[in-house]
Design an enzyme around this catalytic site. Sequence first.
Site, PDB file in Angstrom:
ATOM      1  N   CYS A 138     -28.186  20.038 -64.356  1.00 36.05           N
ATOM      2  CA  CYS A 138     -28.523  21.004 -62.983  1.00 36.05           C
ATOM      3  C   CYS A 138     -30.146  21.003 -62.734  1.00 36.05           C
ATOM      4  O   CYS A 138     -30.716  21.729 -63.452  1.00 36.05           O
ATOM      5  CB  CYS A 138     -27.776  22.251 -63.142  1.00 36.05           C
ATOM      6  SG  CYS A 138     -28.015  23.169 -61.727  1.00 36.05           S
ATOM      7  N   CYS A 141     -30.878  24.309 -61.846  1.00 31.45           N
ATOM      8  CA  CYS A 141     -30.924  25.343 -62.674  1.00 31.45           C
ATOM      9  C   CYS A 141     -32.352  25.187 -63.564  1.00 31.45           C
ATOM     10  O   CYS A 141     -33.065  26.100 -64.066  1.00 31.45           O
ATOM     11  CB  CYS A 141     -29.799  25.499 -63.531  1.00 31.45           C
ATOM     12  SG  CYS A 141     -28.168  25.053 -62.921  1.00 31.45           S
ATOM     13  N   ASP A 142     -32.491  24.022 -64.165  1.00 31.07           N
ATOM     14  CA  ASP A 142     -33.627  23.731 -65.109  1.00 31.07           C
ATOM     15  C   ASP A 142     -34.793  23.155 -64.894  1.00 31.07           C
ATOM     16  O   ASP A 142     -35.897  22.905 -65.692  1.00 31.07           O
ATOM     17  CB  ASP A 142     -32.920  22.869 -66.054  1.00 31.07           C
ATOM     18  CG  ASP A 142     -31.590  23.525 -66.608  1.00 31.07           C
ATOM     19  OD1 ASP A 142     -31.754  25.037 -66.861  1.00 31.07           O
ATOM     20  OD2 ASP A 142     -30.509  23.256 -67.141  1.00 31.07           O
TER      21      ASP A 142
END
Length: 314
Positions: A138, A141-142
Amino acid sequence: MSNAIEKVDCLIIGSGPAGYTAAIYAARAALKPLMYTGMQPGGQLTITTEVENYPGYPKGIQGPEMMEDFKAQAERFGTDIRFGYASKVDFTGPVHKVWIDETTEVHANTVIIATGASAKWLGLHSEERLNGFGVSACAVCDGFFFKGQDVAIVGAGDTAAEEATYLAKLCKKVYMIVRRGEMRASKAMQQRVLNTTNIEVLFDSETKEILGEKSVEAALIYNNKTKQERKLDVTGFFVAIGHQPNTAIFKDWLDMDESGYIKTIPGTSKTKIKGVFAVGDAQDKVYRQAVTAAGSGCMGALDAERYLAEVGIH
Ligand code: NDP
């Protein structure tokens, strides 16, 4: 084997942000929800590390810890949370039957499906070992953790193209590893990738290995055309080769798109079967964020509550 039959007004299948949020709302509405967690209680967030984009956690939080908070909040209002896996359903009647681990039969007036989706992985041992330590499925997300660094992303669909351009805004350089001589992504997304100067697309390429002891230090890439191997010095390795919604047991009952995502009536969580609602990633292939899943879990509980009132059960 004789089955124990349990009757409930609201059954929630799945325990990610969508399931727990549905549970919080349903429990506060006195529906006495019963939740079966599935094989991975807490869902996809339990295999991520730091979550920095969920509102309400200004300092960020570890994914597993956040799911413990969700669980505690659902339990606080009386959700009956049990470990178990829904293996079969029968949505023929007004009462919906769901079998758990083939031993328990639940008869539910409403069912909220929050079974989520699972990221597909390449299947390399190093990918598994370094998951959460530079390997991620992701970018939204990261990606932030790799600000100013060099990263790689595997995949050639719309998600990979979108995530590559997202990463390009944060990172110094993005290598996009494409297994064929062309991309699957829409032409517009391909153009956006090709016009981004700090993305280098490596066509006809496959990942041999992700290198690094404690975290990602490099990736070994093999070009199928030139037969050349190349080492990319990257600290982040993103996999964007698609997701699989966990919806197989519902396929004979509910409308789904070609990838298996459950179709809901737009703007609601309603499926084509009355009293059956789908929320979170099981029905969303576009946004797939914890916060959007939680929002749709809330919709599922409100829709279930209204349905029970309409049919005169609650
Ligand atoms: P897709 O299934 O569309 O694409 C997966 C990609 O991963 C393909 O390019 C495929 O390669 C590649 N791939 C699969 N397995 C491997 C492997 N083992 N090694 C290397 N590469 C691999 O998934 P997406 O998540 O990209 O998209 C899913 C759906 O969501 C699509 O319908 C997409 O259009 C949609 N979507 C739409 C968005 C939007 O409209 N903004 C944003 C994101 C997704 P190959 O091409 O060779 O098969």
